[in-house]
Design a protein around this motif. Structure first.
Motif, mmCIF file in Angstrom:
data_model
loop_
_atom_site.group_PDB
_atom_site.id
_atom_site.type_symbol
_atom_site.label_atom_id
_atom_site.label_comp_id
_atom_site.label_asym_id
_atom_site.label_seq_id
_atom_site.Cartn_x
_atom_site.Cartn_y
_atom_site.Cartn_z
ATOM 1 N N LEU A 1 6.125 3.256 11.635
ATOM 2 C CA LEU A 1 4.869 3.961 11.384
ATOM 3 C C LEU A 1 4.349 3.488 10.034
ATOM 4 N N SER A 2 3.073 3.177 9.978
ATOM 5 C CA SER A 2 2.462 2.707 8.736
ATOM 6 C C SER A 2 1.076 3.294 8.601
ATOM 7 N N ARG A 3 0.601 3.325 7.386
ATOM 8 C CA ARG A 3 -0.795 3.697 7.150
ATOM 9 C C ARG A 3 -1.599 2.390 7.132
ATOM 10 N N LEU A 4 -2.602 2.316 8.012
ATOM 11 C CA LEU A 4 -3.431 1.114 8.103
ATOM 12 C C LEU A 4 -4.903 1.484 7.971
ATOM 13 N N PRO A 5 -5.657 0.715 7.138
ATOM 14 C CA PRO A 5 -5.069 -0.159 6.129
ATOM 15 C C PRO A 5 -4.232 0.652 5.145
ATOM 16 N N ASP A 6 -3.529 -0.015 4.256
ATOM 17 C CA ASP A 6 -2.622 0.671 3.327
ATOM 18 C C ASP A 6 -3.265 1.934 2.762
ATOM 19 N N GLY A 7 -2.528 3.055 2.891
ATOM 20 C CA GLY A 7 -2.983 4.320 2.335
ATOM 21 C C GLY A 7 -3.956 5.093 3.211
ATOM 22 N N GLN A 8 -4.308 4.576 4.385
ATOM 23 C CA GLN A 8 -5.289 5.245 5.252
ATOM 24 C C GLN A 8 -4.596 5.982 6.397
ATOM 25 N N ALA A 9 -5.048 5.853 7.627
ATOM 26 C CA ALA A 9 -4.541 6.620 8.770
ATOM 27 C C ALA A 9 -3.177 6.124 9.252
ATOM 28 N N TRP A 10 -2.329 7.071 9.708
ATOM 29 C CA TRP A 10 -1.032 6.717 10.271
ATOM 30 C C TRP A 10 -1.228 6.014 11.612
ATOM 31 N N VAL A 11 -0.491 4.909 11.804
ATOM 32 C CA VAL A 11 -0.527 4.130 13.039
ATOM 33 C C VAL A 11 0.917 3.892 13.465
ATOM 34 N N ALA A 12 1.222 4.119 14.748
ATOM 35 C CA ALA A 12 2.573 3.908 15.281
ATOM 36 C C ALA A 12 2.707 2.507 15.867
ATOM 37 N N GLY A 13 3.921 1.968 15.803
ATOM 38 C CA GLY A 13 4.228 0.685 16.439
ATOM 39 C C GLY A 13 3.877 -0.529 15.609
ATOM 40 N N THR A 14 3.831 -0.391 14.298
ATOM 41 C CA THR A 14 3.454 -1.500 13.436
ATOM 42 C C THR A 14 4.676 -2.330 13.042
ATOM 43 N N ASP A 15 4.396 -3.491 12.438
ATOM 44 C CA ASP A 15 5.440 -4.394 11.961
ATOM 45 C C ASP A 15 6.186 -3.786 10.781
ATOM 46 N N LEU A 16 7.431 -4.202 10.601
ATOM 47 C CA LEU A 16 8.214 -3.821 9.423
ATOM 48 C C LEU A 16 7.813 -4.743 8.271
ATOM 49 N N THR A 17 7.339 -4.170 7.180
ATOM 50 C CA THR A 17 6.879 -4.974 6.040
ATOM 51 C C THR A 17 7.318 -4.353 4.717
ATOM 52 N N PRO A 18 8.605 -4.118 4.505
ATOM 53 C CA PRO A 18 9.021 -3.456 3.261
ATOM 54 C C PRO A 18 8.579 -4.233 2.022
ATOM 55 N N GLY A 19 7.859 -3.523 1.136
ATOM 56 C CA GLY A 19 7.423 -4.115 -0.121
ATOM 57 C C GLY A 19 6.165 -4.943 -0.020
ATOM 58 N N LEU A 20 5.603 -5.094 1.188
ATOM 59 C CA LEU A 20 4.408 -5.910 1.410
ATOM 60 C C LEU A 20 3.308 -5.054 2.026
ATOM 61 N N PRO A 21 2.063 -5.544 2.029
ATOM 62 C CA PRO A 21 0.999 -4.785 2.692
ATOM 63 C C PRO A 21 1.341 -4.514 4.164
ATOM 64 N N ASN A 22 0.931 -3.359 4.660
ATOM 65 C CA ASN A 22 1.198 -3.007 6.060
ATOM 66 C C ASN A 22 0.346 -3.871 6.993
ATOM 67 N N SER A 23 0.935 -4.147 8.174
ATOM 68 C CA SER A 23 0.186 -4.939 9.159
ATOM 69 C C SER A 23 0.451 -4.394 10.552
#
Length: 120
Positions: free
Chosen positions: A98-120
């Motif tokens: 689960l990530s906020r896309l774009p960074d800091g915005q809405a929660w999105v499920a099923g995203t890539d793992l990007t520890p320490g990098l911008p969410n994608s």
């Protein structure tokens, strides 16, 4: 990371989209399903998150048990006020997050793992 993929690789990431630092001393992360009463991690003295910075917290540090079948995580400030919340269930596919896309915005499920990098 030790080269072996296991539950120790589980992580969560905080991101500060603002330009000002946030003092995290006394803030908590609370896992609702980790054990019967929920489990929490409290940030110790001197912890902060600079503006635009990402902070990756590995399970080894937090000891939070984020269940795959159903769980939720709350971020509480030092006064106990909820600053963020996310919940999930078994529909989240293995190897996804689960990530906020774009960074800091809405929660999105099923995203890539990007520890320490911008969410994608």
């Amino acid at each position: 990371r030790d080269g072996t993929v296991d539950n120790g690789d589980e992580y969560l990431e905080l991101y500060n989209p603002d330009g000002l630092p946030v003092a995290l001393t006394g803030w908590q992360l609370r896992d609702s399903q980790g054990d019967a009463d929920g489990r929490s991690f409290t940030f110790g003295p001197g912890r902060y998150l600079a503006g635009g910075q990402r902070l990756v917290l590995w399970r080894k540090e937090t000891r939070l048990n984020l269940n795959n079948d159903r769980d939720s995580l709350r971020l509480l400030d030092a006064d106990g006020k909820e600053q963020d919340f996310v919940a999930w269930d078994a529909s989240l596919r293995a190897g996804r997050t689960l990530s906020r896309l774009p960074d800091g915005q809405a929660w999105v499920a099923g995203t890539d793992l990007t520890p320490g990098l911008p969410n994608s």
